[in-house]
Design a protein around this motif. Structure first.
Motif, PDB file in Angstrom:
ATOM      1  N   LYS A  61       0.846  -1.195   0.000  1.00 21.79           N
ATOM      2  CA  LYS A  61       0.000   0.000   0.000  1.00 21.79           C
ATOM      3  C   LYS A  61       0.881   1.243   0.000  1.00 21.79           C
ATOM      4  O   LYS A  61       1.779   1.371   0.828  1.00 21.79           O
ATOM      5  CB  LYS A  61      -0.898  -0.002   1.245  1.00 21.79           C
ATOM      6  CG  LYS A  61      -1.831   1.191   1.341  1.00 21.79           C
ATOM      7  CD  LYS A  61      -2.676   1.103   2.603  1.00 21.79           C
ATOM      8  CE  LYS A  61      -3.623   2.294   2.732  1.00 21.79           C
ATOM      9  NZ  LYS A  61      -4.453   2.199   3.958  1.00 21.79           N
ATOM     10  N   VAL A  62       0.633   2.159  -0.919  1.00 25.22           N
ATOM     11  CA  VAL A  62       1.394   3.407  -1.004  1.00 25.22           C
ATOM     12  C   VAL A  62       1.016   4.296   0.177  1.00 25.22           C
ATOM     13  O   VAL A  62      -0.150   4.666   0.335  1.00 25.22           O
ATOM     14  CB  VAL A  62       1.130   4.135  -2.339  1.00 25.22           C
ATOM     15  CG1 VAL A  62       1.905   5.443  -2.386  1.00 25.22           C
ATOM     16  CG2 VAL A  62       1.507   3.245  -3.522  1.00 25.22           C
ATOM     17  N   VAL A  63       1.998   4.620   1.020  1.00 24.68           N
ATOM     18  CA  VAL A  63       1.703   5.417   2.222  1.00 24.68           C
ATOM     19  C   VAL A  63       2.360   6.797   2.193  1.00 24.68           C
ATOM     20  O   VAL A  63       2.064   7.640   3.040  1.00 24.68           O
ATOM     21  CB  VAL A  63       2.135   4.662   3.500  1.00 24.68           C
ATOM     22  CG1 VAL A  63       1.245   3.461   3.729  1.00 24.68           C
ATOM     23  CG2 VAL A  63       3.601   4.255   3.445  1.00 24.68           C
ATOM     24  N   GLN A  76       4.474  -3.619 -10.444  1.00 25.44           N
ATOM     25  CA  GLN A  76       3.696  -2.505 -10.993  1.00 25.44           C
ATOM     26  C   GLN A  76       4.551  -1.241 -11.027  1.00 25.44           C
ATOM     27  O   GLN A  76       5.304  -0.954 -10.092  1.00 25.44           O
ATOM     28  CB  GLN A  76       2.449  -2.268 -10.147  1.00 25.44           C
ATOM     29  CG  GLN A  76       1.535  -1.165 -10.678  1.00 25.44           C
ATOM     30  CD  GLN A  76       0.241  -1.060  -9.893  1.00 25.44           C
ATOM     31  OE1 GLN A  76      -0.196  -2.028  -9.254  1.00 25.44           O
ATOM     32  NE2 GLN A  76      -0.386   0.103  -9.918  1.00 25.44           N
ATOM     33  N   ILE A  77       4.454  -0.472 -12.097  1.00 23.85           N
ATOM     34  CA  ILE A  77       5.225   0.767 -12.227  1.00 23.85           C
ATOM     35  C   ILE A  77       4.696   1.807 -11.243  1.00 23.85           C
ATOM     36  O   ILE A  77       3.511   2.131 -11.248  1.00 23.85           O
ATOM     37  CB  ILE A  77       5.171   1.310 -13.671  1.00 23.85           C
ATOM     38  CG1 ILE A  77       5.807   0.310 -14.644  1.00 23.85           C
ATOM     39  CG2 ILE A  77       5.884   2.661 -13.766  1.00 23.85           C
ATOM     40  CD1 ILE A  77       5.658   0.684 -16.102  1.00 23.85           C
ATOM     41  N   PHE A 116       5.776  10.565 -10.653  1.00 28.20           N
ATOM     42  CA  PHE A 116       5.014   9.569  -9.902  1.00 28.20           C
ATOM     43  C   PHE A 116       4.017   8.891 -10.840  1.00 28.20           C
ATOM     44  O   PHE A 116       3.453   9.524 -11.726  1.00 28.20           O
ATOM     45  CB  PHE A 116       4.232  10.223  -8.757  1.00 28.20           C
ATOM     46  CG  PHE A 116       5.100  10.903  -7.724  1.00 28.20           C
ATOM     47  CD1 PHE A 116       6.038  10.187  -7.010  1.00 28.20           C
ATOM     48  CD2 PHE A 116       4.948  12.265  -7.460  1.00 28.20           C
ATOM     49  CE1 PHE A 116       6.833  10.801  -6.053  1.00 28.20           C
ATOM     50  CE2 PHE A 116       5.728  12.886  -6.492  1.00 28.20           C
ATOM     51  CZ  PHE A 116       6.675  12.157  -5.794  1.00 28.20           C
ATOM     52  N   LYS A 117       3.765   7.608 -10.592  1.00 22.90           N
ATOM     53  CA  LYS A 117       2.777   6.870 -11.379  1.00 22.90           C
ATOM     54  C   LYS A 117       1.712   6.218 -10.492  1.00 22.90           C
ATOM     55  O   LYS A 117       0.923   5.403 -10.978  1.00 22.90           O
ATOM     56  CB  LYS A 117       3.472   5.794 -12.220  1.00 22.90           C
ATOM     57  CG  LYS A 117       4.276   6.339 -13.400  1.00 22.90           C
ATOM     58  CD  LYS A 117       3.371   6.926 -14.475  1.00 22.90           C
ATOM     59  CE  LYS A 117       4.134   7.342 -15.715  1.00 22.90           C
ATOM     60  NZ  LYS A 117       3.236   7.877 -16.766  1.00 22.90           N
ATOM     61  N   VAL A 118       1.719   6.569  -9.201  1.00 22.96           N
ATOM     62  CA  VAL A 118       0.734   6.015  -8.266  1.00 22.96           C
ATOM     63  C   VAL A 118       0.217   7.134  -7.361  1.00 22.96           C
ATOM     64  O   VAL A 118       0.750   8.248  -7.369  1.00 22.96           O
ATOM     65  CB  VAL A 118       1.348   4.886  -7.399  1.00 22.96           C
ATOM     66  CG1 VAL A 118       1.599   3.635  -8.221  1.00 22.96           C
ATOM     67  CG2 VAL A 118       2.638   5.361  -6.735  1.00 22.96           C
TER      68      VAL A 118
END
Length: 283
Positions: free
Chosen positions: A203-205, A247-248, A235-237
C-alpha cells in the motif's frame, strides 16, 4: 481373533496419534547465520490445528496471519552493526496450549567499503531554514517506517529496476572530507524516465517531494516491512493505492540531492534499514 483385532486397532490408534502430532508441530525454516545489515526470510509451515502464531524479535512482537496453504513467511533483518547473537522466539497456540521455540542467529561480521564523494557546497552545507526542513522530513519518514501494520501484503519479490548497482548498502560515505552516516539503501543505475517497479505487493503510504530524496514513494508491505524509492522524475501512483509486485510506481530521475539519474532503493524492516540484495539473489 478378538485379540488380533484389538492389537490391530491399538497399533492403528497409536499410528494416528503419531501422525497428528507430526503434523501439529510448526516447522520453521530459519538461517543460523546472517551477514551484518542483511535481510533474511523465515518460513513457517503449520497444520490446521494451529490457531495462532506470533514471534518476538528485536524487542518487537509480530502476530503472523494464518492461511489455508499452511505456510507463512516473514522478513527480518540483522542490524548493520550487530555483534551479538540475535534471538528469535516463536509462539503458537494449539488446542488452547501455547507452545514456544527459540532460534539463535549469529551475525557474520562484514567489512563495508568507504566511498569518497565531492559534491557542490549547496548539497553538503545548509542554512537554518533548510536544516529545519531536513529534520522535519526525517521525523516524518521515521514515523512511517517504524510503524507495524497488522496486515501482510508481501508476496512475490522483484528487483525494482534492472540497472547495475552503483552504490551498495552499508558503504561509509565521506562527503567533501567529512565522515557521514552509512548508506541506508542501494543505488541502481537507471536512465532518465526508466520505469521503476514496486518491490512487492503493498500500500502506497507516502508520495512527496523531499530535500534529500527528491520525489519519493514509500510502500507499506505489512508487518513492519517498507520499501522506499527516491529521486523519481515522475510519480505513477497515488497515496492509499494498493500496488502489485512489479507494478510501475514512477519513472527514474535525479530530483533531490542527486548528481545524475538513478534509483535509490531502501528496504526497512521493523524500523531498521536492511540490505535487500540477498532477496533479489534468492528470487
Amino acid at each position: 481373533m478378538e485379540v488380533k483385532k484389538l492389537k490391530f486397532v491399538s497399533i492403528w490408534f497409536i499410528l494416528l496419534c503419531w501422525i497428528s502430532l507430526a503434523f501439529a508441530k510448526v516447522k520453521i525454516t530459519c538461517p543460523t547465520q546472517v551477514s551484518q545489515g542483511d535481510v533474511f526470510e523465515v518460513v513457517f509451515d503449520y497444520s490446521d490445528t494451529v490457531d495462532a502464531l506470533w514471534i518476538e524479535y528485536d524487542k518487537k512482537v509480530l502476530t503472523l496471519p494464518l492461511n489455508k496453504k499452511g505456510q507463512t513467511k516473514v522478513l527480518l533483518g540483522m542490524n548493520i552493526g550487530e555483534q551479538k547473537i540475535k534471538v528469535l522466539k516463536i509462539f503458537y497456540l494449539e488446542k488452547d496450549i501455547i507452545k514456544k521455540e527459540r532460534y539463535e542467529i549469529s551475525p557474520i561480521i562484514k567489512r563495508f567499503a568507504v566511498q569518497y564523494l565531492t559534491l557542490p557546497k549547496k548539497m553538503v552545507y545548509f542554512d537554518s531554514y533548510t536544516l529545519k526542513r531536513i529534520q522535519k522530513e526525517k521525523k516524518e519518514l521515521n514515523f512511517i517506517l517504524t510503524r507495524i501494520t497488522p496486515y501482510q501484503l508481501l508476496n512475490k519479490i522483484i528487483r525494482p529496476v534492472q540497472g547495475k548497482v552503483i552504490s551498495p548498502f552499508g558503504v561509509k560515505r565521506v562527503l567533501n572530507g567529512n565522515i557521514r552516516s552509512y548508506h541506508r539503501g542501494v543505488d541502481f543505475r537507471a536512465k532518465l524516465n526508466t520505469p521503476i517497479r514496486s518491490f512487492s505487493k503493498g500500500k502506497v503510504v507516502l508520495i512527496k517531494e523531499m530535500f534529500f530524496g527528491g520525489n519519493t514513494v514509500v510502500v507499506d508491505h505489512g508487518l513492519g516491512v517498507y520499501s522506499l524509492y527516491m529521486h523519481l522524475n515522475r510519480f505513477k501512483v497515488k497515496k492509499g493505492q494498493i500496488v502489485q509486485a512489479g507494478q510501475i510506481i514512477g519513472l527514474a530521475g535525479k530530483t533531490g540531492r542527486a548528481t545524475g539519474p538513478h534509483l535509490h532503493f531502501g528496504l526497512f524492516v521493523l524500523g531498521r534499514a536492511v540490505n535487500p540484495i540477498p532477496l533479489f539473489k534468492s528470487n
